[in-house]
Design an enzyme around this catalytic site. Sequence first.
Site, PDB file in Angstrom:
ATOM      1  N   SER A 111       0.792  -1.225   0.000  1.00 41.15           N
ATOM      2  CA  SER A 111       0.000   0.000   0.000  1.00 41.15           C
ATOM      3  C   SER A 111       0.829   1.283   0.000  1.00 41.15           C
ATOM      4  O   SER A 111       1.614   1.518  -0.907  1.00 41.15           O
ATOM      5  CB  SER A 111      -0.958  -0.042   1.170  1.00 41.15           C
ATOM      6  OG  SER A 111      -1.840   1.030   1.092  1.00 41.15           O
ATOM      7  N   HIS A 112       0.695   2.058   1.070  1.00 44.65           N
ATOM      8  CA  HIS A 112       1.345   3.376   1.127  1.00 44.65           C
ATOM      9  C   HIS A 112       2.811   3.281   1.548  1.00 44.65           C
ATOM     10  O   HIS A 112       3.496   4.283   1.593  1.00 44.65           O
ATOM     11  CB  HIS A 112       0.590   4.262   2.118  1.00 44.65           C
ATOM     12  CG  HIS A 112       0.478   3.638   3.474  1.00 44.65           C
ATOM     13  ND1 HIS A 112      -0.376   2.589   3.726  1.00 44.65           N
ATOM     14  CD2 HIS A 112       1.140   3.869   4.612  1.00 44.65           C
ATOM     15  CE1 HIS A 112      -0.246   2.224   4.973  1.00 44.65           C
ATOM     16  NE2 HIS A 112       0.673   2.975   5.544  1.00 44.65           N
ATOM     17  N   ASP A 277      -2.783   6.439  -3.315  1.00 41.23           N
ATOM     18  CA  ASP A 277      -1.587   5.808  -2.747  1.00 41.23           C
ATOM     19  C   ASP A 277      -1.066   4.664  -3.623  1.00 41.23           C
ATOM     20  O   ASP A 277      -1.549   4.432  -4.738  1.00 41.23           O
ATOM     21  CB  ASP A 277      -1.858   5.306  -1.318  1.00 41.23           C
ATOM     22  CG  ASP A 277      -2.783   4.104  -1.288  1.00 41.23           C
ATOM     23  OD1 ASP A 277      -3.620   3.977  -2.207  1.00 41.23           O
ATOM     24  OD2 ASP A 277      -2.671   3.280  -0.362  1.00 41.23           O
ATOM     25  N   ASP A 279      -1.415   1.426  -3.791  1.00 43.46           N
ATOM     26  CA  ASP A 279      -2.322   0.423  -4.356  1.00 43.46           C
ATOM     27  C   ASP A 279      -3.689   0.988  -4.728  1.00 43.46           C
ATOM     28  O   ASP A 279      -4.611   0.233  -5.053  1.00 43.46           O
ATOM     29  CB  ASP A 279      -2.472  -0.764  -3.394  1.00 43.46           C
ATOM     30  CG  ASP A 279      -3.088  -0.362  -2.068  1.00 43.46           C
ATOM     31  OD1 ASP A 279      -2.895   0.789  -1.646  1.00 43.46           O
ATOM     32  OD2 ASP A 279      -3.758  -1.204  -1.441  1.00 43.46           O
ATOM     33  N   ASP A 281      -6.105   2.616  -3.038  1.00 46.96           N
ATOM     34  CA  ASP A 281      -7.307   2.628  -2.203  1.00 46.96           C
ATOM     35  C   ASP A 281      -7.448   3.890  -1.359  1.00 46.96           C
ATOM     36  O   ASP A 281      -8.502   4.139  -0.786  1.00 46.96           O
ATOM     37  CB  ASP A 281      -7.412   1.351  -1.342  1.00 46.96           C
ATOM     38  CG  ASP A 281      -6.194   1.102  -0.489  1.00 46.96           C
ATOM     39  OD1 ASP A 281      -5.246   1.913  -0.530  1.00 46.96           O
ATOM     40  OD2 ASP A 281      -6.185   0.074   0.230  1.00 46.96           O
ATOM     41  N   ARG A 282      -6.397   4.701  -1.279  1.00 45.51           N
ATOM     42  CA  ARG A 282      -6.515   5.938  -0.492  1.00 45.51           C
ATOM     43  C   ARG A 282      -6.749   7.136  -1.397  1.00 45.51           C
ATOM     44  O   ARG A 282      -6.458   7.101  -2.589  1.00 45.51           O
ATOM     45  CB  ARG A 282      -5.231   6.188   0.295  1.00 45.51           C
ATOM     46  CG  ARG A 282      -4.957   5.120   1.312  1.00 45.51           C
ATOM     47  CD  ARG A 282      -3.758   5.504   2.171  1.00 45.51           C
ATOM     48  NE  ARG A 282      -3.568   4.493   3.190  1.00 45.51           N
ATOM     49  CZ  ARG A 282      -2.990   4.694   4.356  1.00 45.51           C
ATOM     50  NH1 ARG A 282      -2.499   5.885   4.650  1.00 45.51           N
ATOM     51  NH2 ARG A 282      -2.887   3.722   5.234  1.00 45.51           N
ATOM     52  N   LYS A 376     -11.543   0.175   0.313  1.00 45.23           N
ATOM     53  CA  LYS A 376     -11.597   1.613   0.118  1.00 45.23           C
ATOM     54  C   LYS A 376     -11.119   1.921  -1.290  1.00 45.23           C
ATOM     55  O   LYS A 376     -10.437   1.100  -1.897  1.00 45.23           O
ATOM     56  CB  LYS A 376     -10.788   2.351   1.181  1.00 45.23           C
ATOM     57  CG  LYS A 376      -9.340   1.952   1.323  1.00 45.23           C
ATOM     58  CD  LYS A 376      -8.756   2.640   2.562  1.00 45.23           C
ATOM     59  CE  LYS A 376      -7.281   2.371   2.740  1.00 45.23           C
ATOM     60  NZ  LYS A 376      -7.012   1.143   3.495  1.00 45.23           N
TER      61      LYS A 376
HETATM   62  C1  VG1 Z   1      -3.149   2.113   8.465  1.00 41.67           C
HETATM   63  C2  VG1 Z   1      -4.340   3.027   8.685  1.00 41.67           C
HETATM   64  C3  VG1 Z   1      -5.623   2.241   8.536  1.00 41.67           C
HETATM   65  C4  VG1 Z   1      -5.650   1.563   7.164  1.00 41.67           C
HETATM   66  C5  VG1 Z   1      -4.408   0.711   6.989  1.00 41.67           C
HETATM   67  C6  VG1 Z   1      -4.311   0.119   5.608  1.00 41.67           C
HETATM   68  O1  VG1 Z   1      -3.136   1.103   9.459  1.00 41.67           O
HETATM   69  O2  VG1 Z   1      -4.280   3.632   9.948  1.00 41.67           O
HETATM   70  O3  VG1 Z   1      -6.708   3.107   8.700  1.00 41.67           O
HETATM   71  O4  VG1 Z   1      -6.785   0.755   7.038  1.00 41.67           O
HETATM   72  O5  VG1 Z   1      -3.240   1.511   7.191  1.00 41.67           O
HETATM   73  O6  VG1 Z   1      -4.318   1.102   4.620  1.00 41.67           O
HETATM   74  P1  VG1 Z   1      -2.214   1.163  10.762  1.00 41.67           P
HETATM   75  O7  VG1 Z   1      -2.463  -0.120  11.480  1.00 41.67           O
HETATM   76  O8  VG1 Z   1      -0.823   1.358  10.291  1.00 41.67           O
HETATM   77  O9  VG1 Z   1      -2.668   2.378  11.527  1.00 41.67           O
HETATM   78  V1  VG1 Z   1      -3.617   0.800   3.145  1.00 41.67           V
HETATM   79  O10 VG1 Z   1      -3.955   2.032   2.106  1.00 41.67           O
HETATM   80  O11 VG1 Z   1      -2.014   0.787   3.673  1.00 41.67           O
HETATM   81  O12 VG1 Z   1      -4.040  -0.710   2.698  1.00 41.67           O
HETATM   82 CO    CO Z   2      -3.470   1.514   0.248  1.00 40.22          CO
END
Ligand code: VG1
Ligand code: CO
Length: 543
Positions: A111-112, A277, A279, A281-282, A376
């Site tokens: 992801s991010h 982001d 992948d 979804d953000r 998302k």
């Molecule tokens: C973070 C965010 C959470 C989100 C998750 C995955 O998790 O706070 O809200 O669902 O990333 O997002 P954490 O446990 O690091 O707070 V993504 O776009 O990385 O799949």
């Molecule tokens: Co993501």
Amino acid sequence: MTIRTVATTPFEDQRPGTSGLRKKVAVFQQPRYLENFLQSIFDSVGECKTLVVGGDGRFHNREAVQVILRMAAANGVGRVLLGRGGLLSTPALSCVVRKYGAQGGIVLSASHNPGGPNGDFGVKYNIANGGPAPERVTEAIYAQSRKIDRYLTADGEADFDIDRLGSAVFAGMAVDVIDPVADYAALMEKLFDFGRISALLSSGRFRMCFDAMHAITGPYAHDIFEKRLGAPVGTVMNGTPLPDFGGGHPDPNLVYAHDLVEIMNGADAPDFGAASDGDGDRNMILGRRCFVSPSDSLAVLTANARLVPGYGEGLAGVARSMPTSLAVDRVAAASKIPCFETPTGWKYFGNLLDAGRITLCGEESFGTGSNHVREKDGVWAVLFWLNLLARRQESVESVVKAHWRTYGRNYYTRHDYEGLDTAVANALIDDLRQRLPALKGRAFGAFEVAHSDDFAYTDPVDGGVAEHQGIRIVFTNDARIVCRLSGTGTTGATLRVYLERYEPDPSRHDHDVQEDLRDLASVAGQIAQIAEKTGRQSPSVVT
Ligand code: VG1
Ligand code: CO
């Protein structure tokens, strides 16, 4: 083709976090590491007729796809739907799983998190509803990974050509290489008023800029915004996915999407800016010199849902993750629809969406979505905003300010302390938890503790319980502090401190956010003893 059984021994660290298993690339490159985790998935989920596979294009994506294909064939998967080039955004994968009735999907993404040889890699399993596997499934996968002693793979074939569209057979298994954008774009056309958005984008009175951050949404954004909706070529920046995301951090916030932020704060700023982001979804939404906090964005979308064709009938209900601001709760209350509060992570929205109890949901971490898929969805959120702007013919800033005048403003920020020693971070949370009972009634300057707890959630659909989901401290003056540890990082621990204060008075809606929440931030530091315990005087990232 021969199926080979390869002996292996468990790795101890394969418990999925908030969103799948994320590790440094070097960890995933160890012999048997990826194979063990994949085999644990195949062993846990049972028969799979159709499996969808795709990733965000980060370093190791292409190699991992070959491993998955060989292992899927050896494990008796009937057919794989693979995004061309091994690419699929997370929401597009969810869309494809649902559209073709697949039993599941594997998303290759962290992801991010940054990518590249020194960056992160990740694997996430999605179930038949298109959403992230719920905890009972991820725990079963983890349990299997602890006792695994063999994996199955198919030998004797050259690597599969993942770049050629069409149907093929690989190691006795059907593989359909699909256009990663087409099914998703078709779904977007059903939900939104493309005619009206296109008129806005080609009116000459409205300019937008979308930053794909060298990540997966590039191809989606080029196709949807520029080709289908007629925005001028050049509307999408950084639109070619790169294995290392251009060396950047593909996280759409004010800190990491600085190129876009500069443009939107510049002299000749466009009317609308957005980013997504790694992948896809953000999302981050910006107006001209105006930032829409993700929590506010969810509230604004909820309040304006009827302006969008896909939601014209109104919403069954909404949900937000616990640390997300209470702005959406006020809209839900005014519209007399239920509002659910879930733990952090999209997997907790799945049951509510499946049961038809909610239509929209979101998280403070730049995530918004609806019942159209089970993830998302960044591009979806951008289209939602464009649709409502096209209907209201107002600026982003005026939409948000009007929203605050109606519902009040929730000042909101998140302070992250990254790269902490894991033992120190765990001790900080444990100690805070111990001290909660003594906090009630205590005053810290203007803030008096009304109640506090260690958030636990009982799923209203299946009764599943999730405990220790974050410490909440609520004050009598409608302010709130939440502290929890991240479940997506790959080095050390990250403490997240979420700060929020409600302000009903419109004459006080123009404060600087950090300024407004300064006192509350210092109360958080005092109560959680952040400086004493971590040695940090200030957060490393503020969003
Ligand atoms: C973070 C965010 C959470 C989100 C998750 C995955 O998790 O706070 O809200 O669902 O990333 O997002 P954490 O446990 O690091 O707070 V993504 O776009 O990385 O799949
Ligand atoms: Co993501």
